[in-house]
Design an enzyme around this catalytic site. Structure first.
Site, PDB file in Angstrom:
ATOM      1  N   ASN A 284       0.834  -1.206   0.000  1.00 16.04           N
ATOM      2  CA  ASN A 284       0.000   0.000   0.000  1.00 16.04           C
ATOM      3  C   ASN A 284       0.869   1.257   0.000  1.00 16.04           C
ATOM      4  OD1 ASN A 284       0.901   0.438   2.620  1.00 16.04           O
ATOM      5  ND2 ASN A 284      -0.922  -0.387   3.581  1.00 16.04           N
ATOM      6  N   THR A 448     -21.641 -48.358  21.821  1.00 11.92           N
ATOM      7  CA  THR A 448     -23.023 -48.530  22.262  1.00 11.92           C
ATOM      8  C   THR A 448     -23.834 -47.259  22.113  1.00 11.92           C
ATOM      9  OG1 THR A 448     -22.276 -50.152  23.906  1.00 11.92           O
ATOM     10  CG2 THR A 448     -24.490 -49.227  24.187  1.00 11.92           C
ATOM     11  N   ARG A 508      -9.395 -45.533  12.829  1.00  9.77           N
ATOM     12  CA  ARG A 508      -8.328 -44.704  12.255  1.00  9.77           C
ATOM     13  C   ARG A 508      -8.968 -43.538  11.510  1.00  9.77           C
ATOM     14  NH1 ARG A 508      -4.559 -45.034   7.680  1.00  9.77           N
ATOM     15  NH2 ARG A 508      -5.796 -46.735   6.815  1.00  9.77           N
ATOM     16  N   ASN A 547      -9.623 -39.501  16.291  1.00  7.88           N
ATOM     17  CA  ASN A 547      -9.728 -40.771  17.002  1.00  7.88           C
ATOM     18  C   ASN A 547      -9.998 -40.528  18.485  1.00  7.88           C
ATOM     19  OD1 ASN A 547      -7.709 -42.496  18.799  1.00  7.88           O
ATOM     20  ND2 ASN A 547      -8.656 -43.856  17.315  1.00  7.88           N
ATOM     21  N   ASP A 548     -10.761 -41.449  19.131  1.00  8.09           N
ATOM     22  CA  ASP A 548     -11.145 -41.235  20.529  1.00  8.09           C
ATOM     23  C   ASP A 548      -9.941 -41.213  21.470  1.00  8.09           C
ATOM     24  OD1 ASP A 548     -10.615 -43.919  20.210  1.00  8.09           O
ATOM     25  OD2 ASP A 548     -12.589 -44.602  20.866  1.00  8.09           O
TER      26      ASP A 548
END
EC number: 2.7.1.60
Length: 753
Positions: A284, A448, A508, A547-548
């Site tokens: 600028n 579950t 995965r 992933n958990d």
């Protein structure tokens, strides 16, 4: 203007606003009656450069579509009218706007004195223009020195000022100019919640502040150009591929011109070494820009085969160029604001934008004092794809701004009122009702149950929803969408601002793409599943997936016992065995996203079969499934139950029955648990010898039953140099949900390189 603060707050793009607009519509009629039924609001929009026009143009188009309410006058000044900066006034003409006035206000020299003289020249010329146009309101954008001249002239000539993008913080002289314009302005349109709070802190009248989002996002979030390759080829050459080029835009820092020129030189050296096609935009007109152009020419950038140096790119085309770039580098506010809408990687150099709110896509190189540091940042960022960021808007700013303009009562006194806070020892005012809780939607996909929760920035689970996890893909994805939509709607009622969605799932995962590559056997029809796209399309929020086990580690890093630690490992002991590794504060995913599969460390060559197809894994000994298998064997041989125990006929024998039997003195159950704990302990010893973390955290329902055995194995088997490493049980109740939430909440924390 607005008399009810709570109704006004509902105009914010992050909350419900139907009630506010209903009120506003009524007010608009009243205001029109006061102003005269045939009296249109005469709006003057003054634009100084290519950058502010990209924010003002959407408002100008909106005003133009409602001629029954508005008359539009356009004033062009500043670098728009300079050939060296692209004569960018032409793009205003191409957009079919009539330019009422052209003011040549720039004194050339590109140094500090020239900037001051340019402000003075604008102040000399503007009174005649404003006397002739007699606008009801002038719209001024941002923080440029030209804008300060505009605001000063309008304020002294008793013309109402609407300031766009006030309250923000960047890090240079622009901050001082921006805040000075704020004090001159009568009305404020801001882009973020933080900016709004800054304006309130600066004693601005809350009823005259609109949190609308950035007007440029209205165009950014609707920009769809299937022929973007033709734009890329036009500016970078026929042989350039999508995501395989760089956009560079760097401006001088007027408070440290010498350093900013040196940094620009290092940036160009790094880009030359990186050897990718690069589009370089001229800086600028601030002090120091002339020296930066000299650096470009000294290095032959305009003739280098890998570079294209241009003075200006039309905004529509610029959008496509940054959206499909492999990376953007420099210190332009565009990089930390607009580019986030596309998830394009950005390298922000130096201090010019040091105070800006940024998305996950921005990597800051604050001390860009070596070529190697900039080059390393290029290697880290180039070619990545980040979730889109909506920090600065949701694409609906212009309708809100137009409604805001219509609500202005010209009969109101022109003199500004400042809302100074009461000076008391104990301030009793409670403003919690107007502050939203920054939160995340967390999703936990278990074998579950399917759980969704609203999680606050502090790790508090505000509300949780639980359903059985369906067996088929179609039922499962529909249920996830339904639960997330319901939770997002509930979040509004709970005054929670949802920043994004984090998903924890077994198997995965490719977190970069948001895809479940291979799932565990517990979750059926869950391979090669794109979770990010349907959720992002439905909720219009960024989505993270991991992933958990990794999520459990991230939960510990943000909320648990791993907070502040550089290196630690988390082991989950549940239905299966998983884990996550934090190394140098970063989560390790591995080259094929298979890192930290700690449950499949082999601790015996002839151990029991594992669900992975191998045998002797930790999971085959110590998981809930393994304990359930052993419990069933004992039960079938009538060796499980002891005095004080019973298993109802309709209840399946599981790991908890084995643990109960061991506690009641069942020697065989005790032996099985000891073997399982020993296997887990040997796995931990291997982790200590391989990773040498400073802490190991056992998480999950079985952790407390294993902890003492694991510590015994470490004392017996580990090298003396790692025996002092602490092993603890996690104190987090829902690590999967908290970890999923942390992916979202960490995105609001700036990353510093």
């Amino acid at each position: 203007m607005h008399t009810n603060m709570e109704l006004h707050r509902e105009s914010c793009y992050l909350g419900p606003h139907e009630l506010y607009f209903k009120k506003l519509s009524k007010q608009k009629k009243q205001v029109m009656e006061k102003n005269g039924n045939n009296r249109k609001l005469r709006v003057c929009v003054a634009t100084c450069n290519r950058a502010d026009y990209s924010k003002l143009a959407p408002i100008m188009f909106g005003i133009k579509t409602e001629p029954e309410f508005f008359e539009l006058d356009v004033v062009v000044l500043g670098s728009h009218l300079i050939d060296d900066y692209g004569n960018t006034y032409r793009m205003i003409e191409q957009d079919d706007f009539d330019i009422n006035t052209r003011l040549h206000t720039i004194v050339r020299g590109e140094d500090e004195a020239a900037m001051v003289e340019s402000v003075g020249l604008a102040l000399v010329k503007l009174p005649d223009v404003l006397n002739r146009l007699k606008p009801d309101i002038m719209i001024v954008h941002g923080d440029r020195f030209d804008a300060l001249a505009l605001a000063t002239s309008a304020a002294l000539m008793n013309i109402r000022i609407l300031h766009i993008e006030g309250g923000e913080v960047s890090g240079t002289i622009d901050d001082s100019i921006r805040h000075a314009i704020t004090k001159l302005a009568h009305y404020h349109v801001c882009c973020t919640r933080s900016a709004e709070q800054h304006l309130i802190s600066m004693c601005e009248d809350h009823d005259r502040i609109l949190l609308a989002g950035c007007p440029s996002y209205d165009k950014l979030l609707s920009a769809k150009n299937k022929d973007y390759m033709s734009i890329i080829r036009m500016w970078l050459g026929d042989d350039v591929k999508c995501k395989d080029y760089i956009v560079a835009l760097q401006h001088p820092v007027t408070t440290d011109i010498k350093h900013s020129i040196k940094m620009f030189e290092l940036t160009l050296d790094a880009l030359i070494s990186f050897n990718k096609r690069t589009l370089v935009l001229f800086p600028n007109i601030d002090a120091g820009s002339k020296e930066m152009v000299r650096v470009m020419r000294k290095k032959g950038i305009e003739h280098h085969p890998n570079f294209r140096a241009v003075k200006h790119v039309p905004f529509d085309q610029f959008i496509q160029l940054v959206a499909h770039a492999g990376c953007m580098i420099g210190n332009s506010s565009c990089g930390v604001r607009e580019v986030g809408a596309f998830g394009t990687p950005v390298i922000n150099l130096g201090t010019r934008q040091i105070g800006r709110e940024t998305g996950e896509n921005v990597l800051h190189v604050r001390d860009a004092d070596t070529q190697d540091k900039i080059l390393q940042a290029l290697h880290l960022q180039f070619g990545k794809q980040y979730p889109c960021s909506k920090i600065y808007g949701d694409g609906n700013a212009v309708p809100r701004i137009l409604k805001f303009l219509k609500s202005i009562d010209l009969q109101e006194p022109l003199q500004k009122k400042f809302c100074f806070p009461p000076v008391k020892e104990n301030i009793s005012q409670d403003i919690d009702h107007i502050l939203e809780t920054l939160s995340a939607l967390a999703v936990d996909l278990g074998g579950t149950n399917l759980r969704v929760a609203i999680v606050s920035m502090k790790g508090e689970i505000v509300k949780k929803y639980t359903q059985f996890n369906p067996k088929t893909y179609e039922e499962r994805i529909n249920l996830i969408l339904q639960m997330c939509v319901e939770a997002a709607a509930e979040a509004v009622k709970l005054n929670c601002r949802i920043l994004g969605v984090g998903i924890s799932t077994g198997g995965r995962v490719n977190p970069q793409e948001g895809i479940v590559l291979h799932s565990t056997k517990l979750i059926q029809e869950w391979n090669s599943v794109d979770l990010r796209t349907p959720l992002s399309d439905t909720l219009h929020l960024p989505v993270w997936v991991d992933n958990d086990g990794n999520c459990a580690a991230m939960a510990e890093r943000k909320f648990g016992q791993g907070k502040g630690l550089e290196n630690f490992v988390t082991l989950i002991t549940g239905t299966g065995i998983g884990g996550g590794i934090i190394h140098q504060h970063e989560l390790i995913h591995g080259s094929s996203f298979c890192a930290a599969e700690l449950g499949h460390l082999v601790v015996s060559l002839d151990g029991p079969d594992c669900s992975c197809g191998s045998h002797g894994c930790i999971e085959a000994y110590a998981s809930g499934m393994a304990l359930q298998r052993e419990a069933k064997k004992l039960h079938d041989e009538d060796l499980l139950l002891v005095e004080g125990m019973s298993v109802p006929k309709d209840e399946a024998v599981g790991a908890l029955h084995l643990i109960q039997a061991a506690k009641l003195g069942n020697a065989k159950a005790q032996s099985i648990l000891r073997t399982a704990g020993t296997a887990l302990g040997l796995g931990v010893v291997n982790i200590l010898h391989t990773m040498n973390p400073s802490l190991v955290i056992l998480s999950g329902v079985l952790a407390s039953h294993y902890i003492h055995i694991v510590k015994d194995v470490i004392r017996q088997q580990a090298l003396s140099s790692v025996q002092d490493v602490d092993v603890v049980v996690s104190d987090l109740v829902d690590p999967a949900l908290l970890g999923a939430a942390s992916m979202v909440l960490d995105y609001t924390t700036r990353r510093i390189h």
